[in-house]
Design a protein around this motif. Structure first.
Motif, PDB file in Angstrom:
ATOM      1  N   SER A 103      -0.280  13.835  -4.794  1.00  0.00           N
ATOM      2  CA  SER A 103      -1.491  14.544  -5.223  1.00  0.00           C
ATOM      3  C   SER A 103      -1.832  15.675  -4.256  1.00  0.00           C
ATOM      4  O   SER A 103      -2.130  16.800  -4.661  1.00  0.00           O
ATOM      5  CB  SER A 103      -2.653  13.559  -5.333  1.00  0.00           C
ATOM      6  OG  SER A 103      -3.850  14.222  -5.664  1.00  0.00           O
TER       7      SER A 103
ATOM      8  N   GLU B 188       1.514   8.160  -3.841  1.00  0.00           N
ATOM      9  CA  GLU B 188       0.746   8.870  -4.867  1.00  0.00           C
ATOM     10  C   GLU B 188      -0.207   9.875  -4.240  1.00  0.00           C
ATOM     11  O   GLU B 188      -0.351  11.005  -4.713  1.00  0.00           O
ATOM     12  CB  GLU B 188      -0.026   7.865  -5.719  1.00  0.00           C
ATOM     13  CG  GLU B 188       0.859   6.981  -6.584  1.00  0.00           C
ATOM     14  CD  GLU B 188       0.050   5.942  -7.341  1.00  0.00           C
ATOM     15  OE1 GLU B 188      -1.194   5.960  -7.199  1.00  0.00           O
ATOM     16  OE2 GLU B 188       0.642   5.137  -8.075  1.00  0.00           O
ATOM     17  N   SER B 189      -0.863   9.460  -3.164  1.00  0.00           N
ATOM     18  CA  SER B 189      -1.778  10.385  -2.480  1.00  0.00           C
ATOM     19  C   SER B 189      -1.029  11.591  -1.942  1.00  0.00           C
ATOM     20  O   SER B 189      -1.501  12.732  -2.020  1.00  0.00           O
ATOM     21  CB  SER B 189      -2.514   9.661  -1.352  1.00  0.00           C
ATOM     22  OG  SER B 189      -3.284   8.580  -1.847  1.00  0.00           O
TER      23      SER B 189
ATOM     24  N   HIS C  44       0.536   3.661  -3.040  1.00  0.00           N
ATOM     25  CA  HIS C  44      -0.708   4.423  -3.055  1.00  0.00           C
ATOM     26  C   HIS C  44      -0.622   5.618  -2.115  1.00  0.00           C
ATOM     27  O   HIS C  44      -1.098   6.717  -2.423  1.00  0.00           O
ATOM     28  CB  HIS C  44      -1.875   3.516  -2.657  1.00  0.00           C
ATOM     29  CG  HIS C  44      -2.060   2.335  -3.547  1.00  0.00           C
ATOM     30  ND1 HIS C  44      -2.521   2.435  -4.854  1.00  0.00           N
ATOM     31  CD2 HIS C  44      -1.813   1.008  -3.328  1.00  0.00           C
ATOM     32  CE1 HIS C  44      -2.572   1.240  -5.399  1.00  0.00           C
ATOM     33  NE2 HIS C  44      -2.146   0.351  -4.500  1.00  0.00           N
TER      34      HIS C  44
ATOM     35  N   LYS D  83       0.813  -1.212   0.000  1.00  0.00           N
ATOM     36  CA  LYS D  83       0.000   0.000   0.000  1.00  0.00           C
ATOM     37  C   LYS D  83       0.850   1.267   0.000  1.00  0.00           C
ATOM     38  O   LYS D  83       0.314   2.374  -0.130  1.00  0.00           O
ATOM     39  CB  LYS D  83      -0.923   0.008   1.217  1.00  0.00           C
ATOM     40  CG  LYS D  83      -1.912  -1.143   1.232  1.00  0.00           C
ATOM     41  CD  LYS D  83      -2.844  -1.068   2.421  1.00  0.00           C
ATOM     42  CE  LYS D  83      -3.835  -2.214   2.416  1.00  0.00           C
ATOM     43  NZ  LYS D  83      -4.724  -2.187   1.246  1.00  0.00           N
TER      44      LYS D  83
END
Length: 593
Positions: A218, A214-215, A211, A208
């Motif tokens: 972002s 990436e979050s 992810h 995980k």
């Protein structure tokens, strides 16, 4: 105190003096304002694990402290803990002595007997670390202590709550556990070793990780955008405030200079009139003195002179009296100090400003907003005296010397070739073009029964069938033919109901609002809507023979040439800084009658 009572005392004291976090006796006990106590290390560890909360929470009652409270040692509990440790050591010593007297040994065959009496031990209490018989076991059961078989060695078990190493992990419940827990409620659960669980769950968490990365990217990107928008908003706000301050200075400068000019003009007219009145007063005073002397002479002659003296001076006296009777008063036409029209224009400006201020107070100004104006105000604020462009006139259109009147001639004029000239339709455009702001002009149509008046873009074709005003997407026109009126745009006609025949038509162009309002005398005839931010020009067409239309003059709103010279000298910074519409309004306020 008996051994039994000592056991109860120790059990109760252990419960009271146990840290609710680590379940061990307090080490450096710390008391919080809410009244609960914890080990210093346990409390700091609990707060370190909740850094994201940005506040401190009591692990027991969950009371929130906005600021980290001062941690003071609970001296009372610390002393009790020390006394409890001493009492526990004495109790152990006493038990060991009794065992020795009866031949028992903890490490020998008697290690299955109750440590508080001599009966057979039923269970071992894990937190109290003592063997108990059925009788002495009841207090431990009532306290909910962990109980194991007498032969089980506590040091081989993994109870996390008592500071021992954890050996197993229940995957079903997601909790750590000791070896002895497998025989309880976890007997049918998926239990694995700590190292195995660590490896498996670490892999799950690692899967995980991308992810989360990436979050984070972002969120970081959006955070940067927000920060940039904040900086841009701050900059735009400051720039707007700076511009407004500049306009404030210009307005104040304009008001001061315009008032000074008007005061100079008033003072000049006042001095001229006072000078004439002074001369008139001096003349009247001289005449009054002459009359006073003549009257005195007449009184003397009538009352004091004898007959001989009276007759001797009669002729001279009579001649003097006749001169006095024939006296004519001096009459001089004096200028009147009348600034009522200027004050009226100032009143109009004040009224408009009050309306604008009211709109700002009601809410944010989303756009420039169209102020409700009548034609008189439009003339004063936005009036334009337009001139026709001879290079665009059809050869059957005659242009007057002042370039304001277009007349349909019976013969063609010898105009030179020009790409802007209309070759088919009897039309002509103005020299002025508009792409921003507000503009108002009027056309006198009394001398023509067939005409078309409106605007067209600079790029509209001037040749062929497509060049008629209103017959294409680039022109908007009001037409009159056979006493019928119509609005014409993009080859689409809209019939208009117009009572009577207006002698003058007016046009108000608001480029930003995208509106062209057409007036007939004082009535609104039609409103065209479109995009007028590209340059457009007023245009006219004349269809009736010898008919003519004329652009109205607003020269009465402009200052005289002498005043304009003074305006340029006194207010050069204002004149260069303001927009044409404001400049014209300034000239209106400062004009001479």
């Amino acid at each position: 105190m008996t051994s039994s009572s000592s056991s109860f005392y120790i059990v109760d004291s252990l419960e009271i003096l146990t840290c609710p976090v680590c379940f061990n006796l307090y080490k450096e006990p710390i008391a919080l304002p809410c009244g609960h106590s914890f080990c210093r290390v346990c409390l700091e560890t609990s707060w370190e694990s909740r850094k994201e909360d940005k506040c401190c929470v009591c692990p027991n009652c969950r009371e929130v402290f906005l600021q980290k409270p001062k941690m003071k040692e609970n001296v009372i509990i610390a002393n009790l803990v020390e006394k409890m440790k001493l009492k526990k050591r004495k109790f152990r010593l006493g038990v060991d002595v009794r065992h020795a007297e009866h031949g028992y040994s903890k490490s020998g065959c008697n290690d299955s007997h109750c440590e508080l009496c001599y009966r057979e031990a039923a269970k071992r209490c894990v937190p109290c670390e003592i063997l108990c018989c059925e009788q002495h076991l009841k207090p431990h059961q009532q306290k909910g202590h962990k109980l194991v078989d007498p032969g089980v060695k506590i040091e081989e078990q993994g109870f996390i709550e008592y500071g021992k190493p954890i050996l197993l992990y229940c995957k079903d419940d997601g909790i750590l556990m000791g070896v002895t827990c497998t025989c309880g409620k976890h007997s049918n659960h998926n239990v694995v070793g700590v190292e195995i669980a660590h490896a498996e769950l670490k892999g799950v968490l690692a899967a995980k990780y991308p992810h989360v990365s990436e979050s984070m990217q972002s969120v970081a990107s959006r955070l940067q955008q927000v920060q940039e928008e904040e900086e841009q908003t701050e900059k735009l706000g400051k720039d707007a405030e700076d511009r407004l301050e500049g306009k404030r200075r210009l307005v104040c400068q304009f008001v001061n200079e315009s008032v000074d000019l008007m005061k100079i003009e008033i003072n000049k007219r006042k001095m001229e009139k006072l000078s004439l009145l002074g001369k008139q007063r001096e003349k009247l005073e001289q005449q009054m003195e002459f009359l006073r002397q003549g009257k005195s002479t007449m009184d003397t002659a009538l009352q004091e002179l004898e007959a001989v003296s009276f007759l001797q001076g009669y002729k001279d006296l009579l001649k003097r009296v006749e001169t006095m009777s024939d006296f004519k008063f001096m009459k001089t036409l004096l200028p009147v100090l009348d600034f009522s029209k200027e004050e009226k224009n100032l009143d109009v400006l004040i009224k408009l400003n009050k309306k604008f201020l009211g709109k700002i107070q009601k809410g944010p100004v989303s756009n420039s907003g169209k102020v409700e104006l009548d034609q008189n105000n439009m003339r004063n604020l936005y009036g334009r005296t337009l001139r026709l462009d001879p290079n665009s006139a059809n050869r059957q259109i005659k242009i007057s010397r002042d370039l304001r009147t277009a007349t349909r001639a019976k013969t063609e004029n010898q105009y030179p070739e020009h790409p802007d000239r209309f070759d088919r339709y009897l039309q002509v455009v103005s020299s002025e073009s508009f792409s921003s702001g507000r503009h108002y002009w009027e056309v006198d149509v009394r001398s023509s029964s067939f005409w078309g008046i409106g605007i067209c873009s600079n790029s509209m074709g001037r040749k062929g069938e497509e060049s008629v005003l209103g017959g294409n997407p680039e022109s908007w026109c009001l037409w009159k033919y056979k006493n019928k009126y119509s609005a014409y745009h993009n080859n689409q006609k809209t019939a208009l109901s117009v009572p009577g025949n207006p002698e003058r038509v007016g046009f108000f162009l608001d480029c930003e609002a995208g509106e062209l309002t057409c007036f007939g005398d004082s009535r609104v005839l039609h409103v065209f809507r479109g995009t007028f931010t590209n340059p457009v020009k007023p245009a006219v067409g004349v269809g009736s023979f010898d008919g003519s239309v004329q652009f109205s003059s607003f020269s009465h709103l402009e200052r005289s040439s002498g005043d304009l010279v003074r305006w340029r000298v006194v207010c050069p910074s204002v004149r260069q800084s303001v927009s044409p519409s404001v400049h014209k309004h300034l000239k209106l306020l400062l004009r001479n009658r």
